[in-house]
Design an enzyme around this catalytic site. Sequence first.
Site, PDB file in Angstrom:
ATOM      1  N   ALA A 237       0.817  -1.215   0.000  1.00 54.74           N
ATOM      2  CA  ALA A 237       0.000   0.000   0.000  1.00 54.74           C
ATOM      3  C   ALA A 237       0.851   1.266   0.000  1.00 54.74           C
ATOM      4  CB  ALA A 237      -0.971   0.010   1.184  1.00 54.74           C
TER       5      ALA A 237
ATOM      6  N   GLU B 274     -10.542  -8.847  -4.429  1.00 57.06           N
ATOM      7  CA  GLU B 274      -9.502  -7.896  -4.042  1.00 57.06           C
ATOM      8  C   GLU B 274      -9.949  -6.959  -2.920  1.00 57.06           C
ATOM      9  OE1 GLU B 274      -6.490  -7.814  -4.939  1.00 57.06           O
ATOM     10  OE2 GLU B 274      -6.282  -8.696  -6.939  1.00 57.06           O
TER      11      GLU B 274
ATOM     12  N   SER C  47       0.399  -6.036  -5.752  1.00 53.54           N
ATOM     13  CA  SER C  47      -0.265  -4.990  -4.989  1.00 53.54           C
ATOM     14  C   SER C  47       0.360  -3.636  -5.337  1.00 53.54           C
ATOM     15  CB  SER C  47      -0.181  -5.312  -3.494  1.00 53.54           C
ATOM     16  OG  SER C  47      -0.967  -4.439  -2.735  1.00 53.54           O
ATOM     17  N   ALA C  48       0.846  -2.879  -4.329  1.00 57.21           N
ATOM     18  CA  ALA C  48       1.499  -1.610  -4.638  1.00 57.21           C
ATOM     19  C   ALA C  48       2.702  -1.818  -5.540  1.00 57.21           C
ATOM     20  CB  ALA C  48       1.920  -0.913  -3.354  1.00 57.21           C
TER      21      ALA C  48
ATOM     22  N   HIS D 184      -7.040 -10.467  -1.585  1.00 62.81           N
ATOM     23  CA  HIS D 184      -5.876  -9.750  -2.081  1.00 62.81           C
ATOM     24  C   HIS D 184      -4.585 -10.384  -1.543  1.00 62.81           C
ATOM     25  CE1 HIS D 184      -3.512  -6.273  -3.387  1.00 62.81           C
ATOM     26  NE2 HIS D 184      -2.956  -6.242  -2.189  1.00 62.81           N
TER      27      HIS D 184
END
Length: 556
Positions: A155, A368, A240-241, A478
């Site tokens: 994130a 997700e 993800s990020a 996720h």
Amino acid sequence: MVLRGSLVALSLSMLSASRYYYASATQYTGAGGLPSIQLDNGTFIGNQTGNVTEFLGIPYALPPTGDLRLRLPVANLPYNGTYNASTFGTICPQQSFILDASVASTVGPIVGSLSFLSPASSPQSEDCLTVDVIVPTGTTADAKLPVVVWIYGGAFEVGDMIMYPSEVIVQGSLDLNAPVVYVAMNYRLSAFGFLPGKEVKEAGIGNLGLQDQRLALRWVQKYIEAFGGDPSRVIIWGESAGAMSVGLQMVANGGNTEGLFHGAFMQSGSPLPVGDIADTKYQAIYDSIVGRAGCSNTTDTLQCLREVPFSVFNDVSNETYSCLSFQSLSLAFEPRGDGGFLAEDPQQLILKGEVASVPFVTGECDDEGTTFSLPIANLTTETEANNYIASNYFPNASTQELQPLFEAYPSDPSAGSPFDTGAANNLTAQYKRLAAFQGDLIFQAPRRFFLQQISSQQNAWSYLWKRNKSTPYLGSYHGSDSAYAPGELRDAVINFANNLDPNGPTLGISDWPKYTTDAPTLFTLLDGNVSVALANDTYRADAMSILVNVSLEYPM
């Protein structure tokens, strides 16, 4: 997403004043049988475990401390002396995850079961810009192996290289008779790497975490041949990020890769539907940090933030809300258009065709949004959920403009996420609805938009992970599609690194077709006796179309 292990500090006294870079043409075994390698005039002593040799914690940039805090990364000076490359480098400062008290009793046990949301336990330092290089044991400088560069997720708030078992990738590549060199990088996070605000934009220091990644890729070009890697065969890969970072590297710099990478693999992330770094909401974050750091009355607030002690700046970063706060995926710290490296909103760059012309793979987990809807489980009525969507994600849109979106994501639990589970798993009355909305807004719709816009211009493949459906409340959540374990996705990454095509004999299908707008095919990974299949990427088409249109008009 978080970090483990004890670390080694690397001394700046080992750096010479020369600015030219050279890499040794030989990898050899040094004293005591330990592997070592020479870069410039520096000797790096690594580890060897079975078929895998590791060189860890190699600095690629000057420490972004003191006056280098909140500045563009500066390439490391040429190496000189002897370096301990047997342990991981220091981790970058991590954002604190604190659940709101109103939901902690309900969702705390579920969050606690997710290891990637565990608190970081290792020491943190601003002096963290290092790379790890892992190779098959015995690799020589003339091997010219393809290079996989990993960008971790978290994130944009947390993340490290330690929790990802790189040996699984390298050993897997040997098992497939398709060896690769593996590289992973640290990059600045939270306020250290993604501070917003007009002052940041005007100073040209937006998206420092992405700039760190770019500098690490330049390091790869300069040095990877010494490890047996081929600088003309580099793919970037993240989750993800990290996957969002990969997608943003594709649209950054006007789509010019600078020859730094030649393929991209994205797991749960694409270029984001975000707006400008100086938008009002994010200017308020900058102003709040400046105030809490005691810099409000200074003439140069950025310089003041550079000069405050690390503990002060780290505290004000940690006091800002995270992805487990009520704001959920409307993050305080994330990449945004900065007028330079990311010239404008990423999705506008896609529409303009300013995208790196490289083959890519992108895919998602089916559910997700479930993890990130746990912090908002106290929203229990349709009105509360609608108000939250409007105020948290689209504050400038009218109720009338958002009404089709509200209708596209109804309160009916059978339409929500975890998908395909009927009325089950509805933790609270609006949980499954919000999980469907958030998962589509941040993950599914941006992936489909990206593919629809550019798959006709370059080779692209896409997948959908529908395994782990029985996980209570979370479903195919996720991060559950990790490729750091033997399986189809690990093999697809290795195949893609070698051939710029994910296909191979161990995927369980004869052919994973390229994605096109006429035939939007998804390689689908399933529970049950039939573990893989092909399906069309048409689910929730109307709802996601509405989401994309609203996001283009009102980027976050």
